[in-house]
Design an enzyme around this catalytic site. Structure first.
Site, PDB file in Angstrom:
ATOM      1  N   ARG A 216      61.490  36.528  40.003  1.00  0.00           N
ATOM      2  CA  ARG A 216      60.453  36.609  38.958  1.00  0.00           C
ATOM      3  C   ARG A 216      60.566  37.900  38.146  1.00  0.00           C
ATOM      4  NH1 ARG A 216      55.167  38.167  41.530  1.00  0.00           N
ATOM      5  NH2 ARG A 216      56.253  40.150  41.373  1.00  0.00           N
TER       6      ARG A 216
ATOM      7  N   ALA B  10      46.107  40.342  40.176  1.00  0.00           N
ATOM      8  CA  ALA B  10      47.146  40.168  41.187  1.00  0.00           C
ATOM      9  C   ALA B  10      48.516  40.482  40.596  1.00  0.00           C
ATOM     10  CB  ALA B  10      47.120  38.734  41.714  1.00  0.00           C
ATOM     11  N   CYS B  11      49.424  40.864  41.450  1.00  0.00           N
ATOM     12  CA  CYS B  11      50.817  41.110  41.091  1.00  0.00           C
ATOM     13  C   CYS B  11      51.390  39.850  40.449  1.00  0.00           C
ATOM     14  CB  CYS B  11      51.570  41.442  42.380  1.00  0.00           C
ATOM     15  SG  CYS B  11      53.328  41.582  42.213  1.00  0.00           S
ATOM     16  N   PRO B  12      52.125  39.880  39.357  1.00  0.00           N
ATOM     17  CA  PRO B  12      52.554  41.047  38.585  1.00  0.00           C
ATOM     18  C   PRO B  12      51.736  41.228  37.300  1.00  0.00           C
ATOM     19  CG  PRO B  12      53.869  39.160  37.945  1.00  0.00           C
ATOM     20  CD  PRO B  12      52.780  38.643  38.855  1.00  0.00           C
ATOM     21  N   GLU B  13      50.514  40.720  37.275  1.00  0.00           N
ATOM     22  CA  GLU B  13      49.730  40.754  36.030  1.00  0.00           C
ATOM     23  C   GLU B  13      49.560  42.155  35.435  1.00  0.00           C
ATOM     24  OE1 GLU B  13      46.096  38.322  36.018  1.00  0.00           O
ATOM     25  OE2 GLU B  13      47.040  37.174  37.621  1.00  0.00           O
TER      26      GLU B  13
END
Lengths: 352, 69
Positions: A216, B10-13
């Site tokens: 990702r 939350a990751c990767p926001e």
């Protein structure tokens, strides 16, 4: 390179411990498998009745507690949650169903690849494709909304439940179902599995190791940091299996695997897609549940229920390949993921 | 400089939000987060893309000031 060291060490150590656990009795190419081990635990709790896959896997308990203890020590234990819990429960179920159609979580996918199982390579391509769909969603503002601070008991829920489960298995084993044949009957000694899990949980907590995060972040930011961990894991497992004489390159006759390429691809595509929506792979969710993240705890419970449904409804694949019900489930889960993606995608992201 | 609140994301926001803010204003961004993982991820992203980061803690909140090197 120095900044990548913790994640490379974690990947390498997971590889070494996985090889040791297999040598001590775990099923082949299954030193660790978050999906399979939660499925086995669901079976032992009699949530499903597939007699070949029933065993409370201490590795899962160890990972949760290892992460819990280290996060407490490093003052990173943060009870928080409330970010679309029901959606996360359903995503947990979805990821589990995808994993059981492929026969492994992303971690086992790499362990299988490290054993020479080329079906896992097909799975890896599917996984990357699924992660790619998730990345498109993130770029368009996908968010399951914010988490909020919870009290310490709520945050400690999963570590406490795990401890209680371990104690009950040791003190009252008659309450549980245990496989006498099949993968569920194959396991390392409890202490070894627990110790392996504790080390991996602690290391993964420190390094933020994540199988979905690697691909990702590479797609999102051209950041290879987490990917180094997965590469290290693969290299260590290949070398280890070559040394132990267990490396067998090919598609046919691989342990606890099938050669149904399309369904290997699609199963892992669902896992990749779902993992990105959740913010991390099943291993990362297990580690976060130990750190006090109650959304990840809910995700694990969704995986537990998903595993039970996968076996009760005949969705899980076997060495013979995917089932008809499993193939239908792939379509249903894809629609579920699509709905979750569309309903939670907004240019304003978490502020929507 | 744009200010972004990524607390509870939350990751990767938080990193996506940082990237989007820099796209809007290349001079930098001030972003508030509430966990160590987000601090590490934003710092790594910023350094990889030619920015520097100043970190300031205020209770549970952590403010990262991302500016052009």
């Amino acid at each position: 390179m120095k900044k990548h060291l913790p994640v490379i060490l974690t990947g390498s150590l997971i590889g070494v411990i996985a090889l040791i656990l297999v040598a001590m009795g775990n099923p082949a190419n299954m030193g660790f498998c978050i999906a399979c081990f939660i499925r086995d635990t669901a079976g032992s709790l009699k949530l499903h009745t597939a007699s070949a896959v029933q065993y409370v896997r201490p590795e899962i308990i160890g990972i949760i507690l290892g992460s819990f203890l280290l996060s407490l020590f490093k003052k990173e234990f943060q009870p928080r949650g409330g970010s679309s819990p029901v959606t996360r429960f359903v995503l947990g179920m979805s990821v589990m169903i995808g994993a059981l159609i492929f026969l492994g979580c992303p971690l086992r996918m790499v362990l299988r690849l490290g054993g020479g199982d080329l079906n896992a390579l097909v799975g890896l391509v599917g996984f990357a494709a699924g992660v790619g769909i998730g990345v498109i969603a993130l770029n368009r503002g996908f968010s399951l909304k914010r988490t909020y601070t919870q009290n310490r008991l709520e945050g400690a829920g999963m570590p406490v439940l795990s401890t209680v489960l371990m104690l009950m298995v040791l003190l009252f084993p008659a309450l549980f179902a245990f496989s006498t044949e099949g993968p569920g009957s194959m396991h390392a000694a409890v202490w070894a599995s627990l110790a392996g899990g504790l080390i991996v949980g602690g290391m993964a907590q420190r390094s933020r190791f994540c199988m979905a995060g690697g691909i990702r972040d590479e797609m999102l930011f051209k950041d290879f940091h987490l990917l180094w961990g997965s590469v290290a894991l693969l290299v260590v497992v290949i070398i280890g299996n070559l040394i132990l004489g267990k490396f067998k390159l090919g598609f046919d006759g691989q342990p606890i695997a099938h050669t149904d390429g399309l369904w290997n691809f699609l199963g892992m595509a669902l896992v990749g897609w779902g993992s990105v929506l959740l913010g991390g792979c099943p291993l990362r969710q297990t580690v976060l549940a130990g750190e006090g993240n109650t959304d990840s705890a809910i995700t694990l419970l969704g995986m537990l229920v998903g595993a039970a449904l996968a076996h009760n409804f005949g969705l899980a694949s076997s060495a013979n390949g995917a089932t008809i019900n499993g193939k239908i489930a792939v379509g249903v889960v894809a629609l579920v993921l699509l709905a979750v993606t569309l309903f939670n995608t907004n240019r304003k992201g978490a502020n929507a | 400089m744009k200010k972004v609140d990524a607390r509870g994301c939350a990751c990767p926001e938080p990193v996506v939000m940082t990237r989007n803010a820099i796209r809007e204003d290349a001079n930098g961004v001030e972003i508030i987060v509430d966990n160590a993982c987000a601090v590490e991820n934003i710092t790594r992203f910023a350094r990889n893309t030619g920015y520097q980061v100043a970190v300031q803690k205020n209770g549970a909140d952590i403010t990262l000031t991302v500016t052009k090197k």
